[in-house]
Every structure is written in C-alpha cells, then in structure tokens.
Motif scaffolding. Structure first.
Motif, PDB file in Angstrom:
ATOM      1  N   ILE A   1       0.866  -1.388  -0.026  1.00  0.00           N
ATOM      2  CA  ILE A   1      -0.061  -0.093   0.063  1.00  0.00           C
ATOM      3  C   ILE A   1       0.751   1.223  -0.077  1.00  0.00           C
ATOM      4  O   ILE A   1       0.458   2.211  -0.608  1.00  0.00           O
ATOM      5  N   GLY A   2       1.910   1.148   0.713  1.00  0.00           N
ATOM      6  CA  GLY A   2       2.857   2.366   0.894  1.00  0.00           C
ATOM      7  C   GLY A   2       3.460   2.536  -0.462  1.00  0.00           C
ATOM      8  O   GLY A   2       3.969   3.773  -0.732  1.00  0.00           O
ATOM      9  N   ALA A   3       3.645   1.239  -1.050  1.00  0.00           N
ATOM     10  CA  ALA A   3       4.707   1.652  -2.537  1.00  0.00           C
ATOM     11  C   ALA A   3       3.846   2.585  -3.452  1.00  0.00           C
ATOM     12  O   ALA A   3       4.816   3.018  -4.383  1.00  0.00           O
ATOM     13  N   PHE A   4       2.448   2.368  -3.408  1.00  0.00           N
ATOM     14  CA  PHE A   4       1.649   2.770  -4.468  1.00  0.00           C
ATOM     15  C   PHE A   4       2.141   4.446  -4.735  1.00  0.00           C
ATOM     16  O   PHE A   4       1.987   4.848  -5.827  1.00  0.00           O
ATOM     17  N   SER A   5       2.130   5.193  -3.439  1.00  0.00           N
ATOM     18  CA  SER A   5       2.439   6.464  -3.505  1.00  0.00           C
ATOM     19  C   SER A   5       3.817   6.762  -3.993  1.00  0.00           C
ATOM     20  O   SER A   5       3.855   7.964  -4.681  1.00  0.00           O
ATOM     21  N   LYS A   6       4.665   5.932  -3.555  1.00  0.00           N
ATOM     22  CA  LYS A   6       6.145   6.332  -4.255  1.00  0.00           C
ATOM     23  C   LYS A   6       6.027   6.003  -5.757  1.00  0.00           C
ATOM     24  O   LYS A   6       6.916   6.537  -6.311  1.00  0.00           O
ATOM     25  N   LEU A   7       5.468   4.962  -6.147  1.00  0.00           N
ATOM     26  CA  LEU A   7       5.586   4.792  -7.608  1.00  0.00           C
ATOM     27  C   LEU A   7       4.661   5.340  -8.274  1.00  0.00           C
ATOM     28  O   LEU A   7       5.277   5.998  -9.463  1.00  0.00           O
ATOM     29  N   TRP A   8       3.606   6.024  -7.765  1.00  0.00           N
ATOM     30  CA  TRP A   8       2.480   6.788  -8.636  1.00  0.00           C
ATOM     31  C   TRP A   8       3.018   8.113  -8.847  1.00  0.00           C
ATOM     32  O   TRP A   8       2.875   8.685 -10.017  1.00  0.00           O
ATOM     33  N   SER A   9       4.384   8.647  -8.108  1.00  0.00           N
ATOM     34  CA  SER A   9       4.894   9.875  -8.522  1.00  0.00           C
ATOM     35  C   SER A   9       5.609   9.875  -9.915  1.00  0.00           C
ATOM     36  O   SER A   9       5.994  11.041 -10.291  1.00  0.00           O
ATOM     37  N   THR A  10       6.142   8.581 -10.334  1.00  0.00           N
ATOM     38  CA  THR A  10       6.928   8.365 -11.631  1.00  0.00           C
ATOM     39  C   THR A  10       5.966   8.043 -12.502  1.00  0.00           C
ATOM     40  O   THR A  10       6.633   7.957 -13.859  1.00  0.00           O
ATOM     41  N   LEU A  11       4.773   8.045 -12.576  1.00  0.00           N
ATOM     42  CA  LEU A  11       3.663   7.477 -13.564  1.00  0.00           C
ATOM     43  C   LEU A  11       3.964   8.520 -14.678  1.00  0.00           C
ATOM     44  O   LEU A  11       4.064   8.382 -15.841  1.00  0.00           O
ATOM     45  N   GLY A  12       4.180   9.963 -14.241  1.00  0.00           N
ATOM     46  CA  GLY A  12       4.203  11.223 -15.277  1.00  0.00           C
ATOM     47  C   GLY A  12       5.225  10.843 -16.321  1.00  0.00           C
ATOM     48  O   GLY A  12       5.256  11.112 -17.556  1.00  0.00           O
ATOM     49  N   VAL A  13       6.443  10.335 -15.889  1.00  0.00           N
ATOM     50  CA  VAL A  13       7.749  10.133 -16.495  1.00  0.00           C
ATOM     51  C   VAL A  13       7.158   8.980 -17.759  1.00  0.00           C
ATOM     52  O   VAL A  13       7.595   8.971 -18.845  1.00  0.00           O
TER      53      VAL A  13
END
Length: 261
Positions: free
Chosen positions: A11-23
């Motif tokens: 669950i915590g990894a989603f927010s960290k990974l989601w920030s790089t979705l734009g790239v």
C-alpha cells in the motif's frame, strides 16, 4: 534473500511509484507522436512504390521490427553521439530521456508504418475511383473517403500498439531513467521488499493499461458507429408489430363474413 513479506508495504509503495507515472506517460506520449510522424513518412514510399525510398523503408522496418528494443536503446544511447561526432555535432550532454523517446519513437514508427499501409490498402480502390469520378481531388478523396475508413481499421491495431509500448517502457530504467520500473527496482533495493514493490508496480501497469484500453475502445466504437452488423440489419427488417386482439378478431370476422368488431 529479501525482507519478510509485508502487505502494508504494498500500500505504501503505491504513492512512491505513482509519482513517477508522469515520466512513463511522457515516454509513451512522446514516442507515439514521433512514431506516427515517422510511420507516415515511411509508409508513403511503400504505398506509392517510390524506387529508392521504398527499399530504404523496407530496411528500416526490418531492422526495428527484427531487433530487440533493449539493443536499440543501447545502440542509440552509446552509438549515436559517437556517430554524430563525424558531423561535428555533440549530443553527448543531451538528457537520457531524449535518447529514450527517440529510440522508442523510431521503434514505434516501424510498426506504425505497417499499420498505416495495411489500413489504407484495406479500403476498396473502387471507392477512390468513384470519388475521382464525381470530381474530387486527390486530397479530398483521401480525407473524405480513405482516411475515415482507414482509421476505423487501424484503431484496434493502434490500441494494442499503445499498450505494448506502455509495457516496453519498463526497459528505459536500463539507461537510468527513473520511471515506474526504475523506481520499483530502486525501492526494492533500498528496503529489500522486492515482492511488495513489484506487486504495486504490476497493479499500476494493470490500471493504466485497462484505462487506455477502455478509452481506445470508445474511440473505435465512435469511428465505427456508421457501420451496423448484418445481423442487426436482418433483425431490424424482421421486426413486425404484433397484432392486437381486436385486430385478430376483426380479421376473422371479415374472412367468414361476420361483422367487424
């Protein structure tokens, strides 16, 4: 061995990974735009059978379709700056993202050219000749007759291409680009929760792919709204209004000489 499995880390990894979705989406969008332009330019010589350019297009398509995208990334990232030095052009300080989008764009262009060529050739030649017969120019016949039908044919293939490109961007981290997969690998290496990081990564890819599929399918239905299946046509002509009880008795009375109700 990694750390013990911890679902809360997923669950915590989603927010960290989601920030790089734009790239990742930037790579997909930039590659698609580049690929569409290149694909159109590569498809034209093959459609019009221009002698020298036709052979070049075939070699181009064969190379990019026949070699792995990972090899192409390394060739353009390490080889292109060295090659351009002979022309006194220094692009060694260009951002890594430039080489990634360029490589994916060239790779996509090879597949896009085949999609464009097949879609245009799928349109009946007789329709184009009919357009010329009523006085249309070449551009008018293409934009009004060929293009709408070719788009309807190309959208399903284009949808698969977009989703495949989204998944192929996971190789961009090999050049140091911090996109979704690169972030997941870095996160797993720092915390030793590799399984949790990759589970979160897989879920994000699944959500984005599902969303893109729905959007592209809606576009396909919009382009094909003028076409109705034959089965639907047959069913439409078979629909008859059910006679009312009053009507049935009225018909019986008329046949037997009785009074109409």
């Amino acid at each position: 061995m990694g750390a013990p499995f911890d679902f809360s880390f997923v669950i915590g990894a989603f927010s960290k990974l989601w920030s790089t979705l734009g790239v990742t989406l930037l790579i997909v969008g930039g590659s698609l735009l580049t690929g569409i332009v290149i694909g159109f330019l590569i498809a034209l010589p093959r459609l019009y059978r221009i002698p020298v350019l036709d052979s070049f297009s075939k070699v181009y398509v064969s190379f990019f379709r026949g070699t792995p995208i990972l090899i192409q990334l390394f060739l353009f990232y390490y080889g292109l700056p060295e090659l351009l030095k002979f022309a006194h052009l220094d692009i060694s300080r260009a951002p890594v993202l430039f080489f990634v989008i360029l490589t994916y764009g060239l790779h996509t262009g090879a597949f896009m050219s085949e999609t464009i060529r097949a879609s245009v050739m799928a349109v009946d030649r007789g329709q184009v000749e009919a357009a010329y017969a009523i006085g249309m120019k070449g551009l008018q016949a293409f934009t009004r007759i060929v293009l709408p039908q070719a788009l309807a044919v190309a959208v399903p293939v284009f949808s698969n291409m977009v989703i495949a490109l989204l998944k192929d961007t996971s190789l961009a981290f090999t050049l140091g680009v911090m996109e979704l997969t690169g972030k997941a690998q870095t996160l797993g290496a720092l915390t030793q929760h590799f399984i949790e990081a990759y589970l979160a990564l897989a879920f994000i890819y699944l959500v984005v792919s599902f969303t893109l599929e729905k959007l592209l399918r809606a576009a396909e239905r919009r382009l094909l709204k003028h076409e109705q299946p034959d089965g639907a046509e047959r069913r439409r002509f078979r629909i008859e209004r059910k006679p009312s009880i009053r009507g049935m008795f009225a018909g019986i009375g008329a046949e037997k000489g009785g009074a109409k109700l």
